[in-house]
Design a protein around this motif. Structure first.
Motif, PDB file in Angstrom:
ATOM      1  N   SER A 122      30.698 -47.655  87.156  1.00 49.51           N
ATOM      2  CA  SER A 122      30.471 -49.030  87.611  1.00 49.51           C
ATOM      3  C   SER A 122      29.700 -49.843  86.577  1.00 49.51           C
ATOM      4  O   SER A 122      28.776 -49.326  85.949  1.00 49.51           O
ATOM      5  CB  SER A 122      29.689 -49.033  88.923  1.00 49.51           C
ATOM      6  N   ASP A 135      37.360 -42.972  82.977  1.00 53.71           N
ATOM      7  CA  ASP A 135      36.658 -43.654  84.061  1.00 53.71           C
ATOM      8  C   ASP A 135      35.248 -43.937  83.571  1.00 53.71           C
ATOM      9  O   ASP A 135      34.438 -43.020  83.429  1.00 53.71           O
ATOM     10  CB  ASP A 135      36.645 -42.750  85.297  1.00 53.71           C
ATOM     11  N   SER A 193      38.385 -50.468  94.829  1.00 51.01           N
ATOM     12  CA  SER A 193      38.224 -49.314  95.715  1.00 51.01           C
ATOM     13  C   SER A 193      36.955 -48.521  95.446  1.00 51.01           C
ATOM     14  O   SER A 193      36.309 -48.029  96.375  1.00 51.01           O
ATOM     15  CB  SER A 193      39.443 -48.388  95.597  1.00 51.01           C
ATOM     16  N   ASP A 194      36.581 -48.389  94.169  1.00 50.79           N
ATOM     17  CA  ASP A 194      35.390 -47.608  93.839  1.00 50.79           C
ATOM     18  C   ASP A 194      34.414 -48.346  92.922  1.00 50.79           C
ATOM     19  O   ASP A 194      33.385 -47.783  92.541  1.00 50.79           O
ATOM     20  CB  ASP A 194      35.777 -46.270  93.217  1.00 50.79           C
ATOM     21  N   HIS A 212      34.696 -48.873  89.918  1.00 48.40           N
ATOM     22  CA  HIS A 212      34.679 -48.274  88.586  1.00 48.40           C
ATOM     23  C   HIS A 212      35.613 -49.032  87.653  1.00 48.40           C
ATOM     24  O   HIS A 212      36.607 -49.628  88.076  1.00 48.40           O
ATOM     25  CB  HIS A 212      35.102 -46.805  88.641  1.00 48.40           C
TER      26      HIS A 212
END
Length: 269
Positions: free
Chosen positions: A113, A110, A251-252, A254
């Motif tokens: 962003s 991950d 959703s995030d 990322h």
């Protein structure tokens, strides 16, 4: 001190275990290690009070940098195996990353962003990051122009081209890497969009040159392509050393980087 020689889709690393023994090489020593081991980056694993490991990164030219996606996957593979955990945390100078196993013996990281503010990349002056005012070649008929820029913990300029093999990347790459528009230099991507789910990418890596793969470069290419509506938010990125799979989740916000890792050898030094 243990040394692992690893690669992620051909992107090569020399990884030193400095959690017990300090590792503070000079610029000249980094360059020599990179040359001797044919490594794009040199990595030191250090202890971290709150994360599973701290990852320090040097490019082959001896300069220290903040992020390296494929190295994060290689380190993730090592620490996941060492700890037996399902997920581990890696602290870098840029951010805290999470690594976990994916299907088919692949490793996912991950990457957090993407940063898209001109000052975050950073640029020397305010510009539209979807296509900055930079041209290569004659002013009235440039061969390349208006790269999109983004930071994935390190700066990237991405040119969208019809054929990645039509450009002399070792000649063009340094011109863009060291352009005054990029006060910290930049990685340079040449991205050929094959379809909405596939990108062919070659990367001139800041401080390392033309590499077989670049994890943050693949992330940057997907983010820039998705912003331009050239692809969706998920794509296979075909690089000289193998395929990477990138997903920029809504959703995030990322970016998730997935791909293969290979342990070439390990030894004590």
């Amino acid at each position: 001190m243990k040394l692992w020689k690893m690669n992620g889709a051909g992107n090569a690393f020399a990884i030193f275990d400095a959690r017990s023994t300090p590792f503070s090489p000079s610029v000249e020593q980094i360059r020599q290690i990179a040359a001797d081991l044919k490594a794009d980056q040199i990595i030191a694993l250090e202890r971290d009070a709150t994360k599973d490991v701290f990852m320090r990164i040097w490019n082959a030219d001896g300069g220290q940098v903040s992020a390296c996606g494929n190295a994060s996957r290689c380190v993730g593979h090592l620490i996941l195996g060492e700890t037996g955990k399902d997920r581990i945390t890696i602290q870098t100078e840029a951010d805290m990353l999470k690594a976990f196993r994916a299907e088919g013996s692949l490793i996912t990281v991950d990457m957090g962003s993407p940063l898209m503010g001109w000052a975050d990349i950073p640029l020397a002056e305010k510009m539209d990051v979807r296509g900055v005012d930079l041209k290569i070649g004659p002013i009235d008929k440039p061969i390349l122009a208006l790269p999109a820029v983004v930071s994935m913990g390190n700066p990237h300029a991405v040119f969208f081209v019809e054929d990645v093999n039509a450009y002399d990347i070792p000649k063009i790459g340094p011109l863009v890497e060291n352009h005054p528009l990029f006060p910290q230099g930049t990685n340079v991507g040449f991205a050929q969009v094959i379809d909405k789910q596939t990108i062919r990418l070659r990367v001139w890596e800041r401080g390392a040159g033309l590499t077989k793969a670049c994890g943050t470069g693949a992330c940057a290419a997907l983010v820039c392509a998705a912003r331009a509506k050239l692809t969706g938010r998920k794509a296979r990125v075909i690089m000289d050393g193998g395929d990477l799979h990138i997903e920029w989740r809504e959703s995030d916000d990322h970016v998730y980087l997935t791909g293969p890792v290979e342990l070439e050898f390990e030894t004590d030094v």
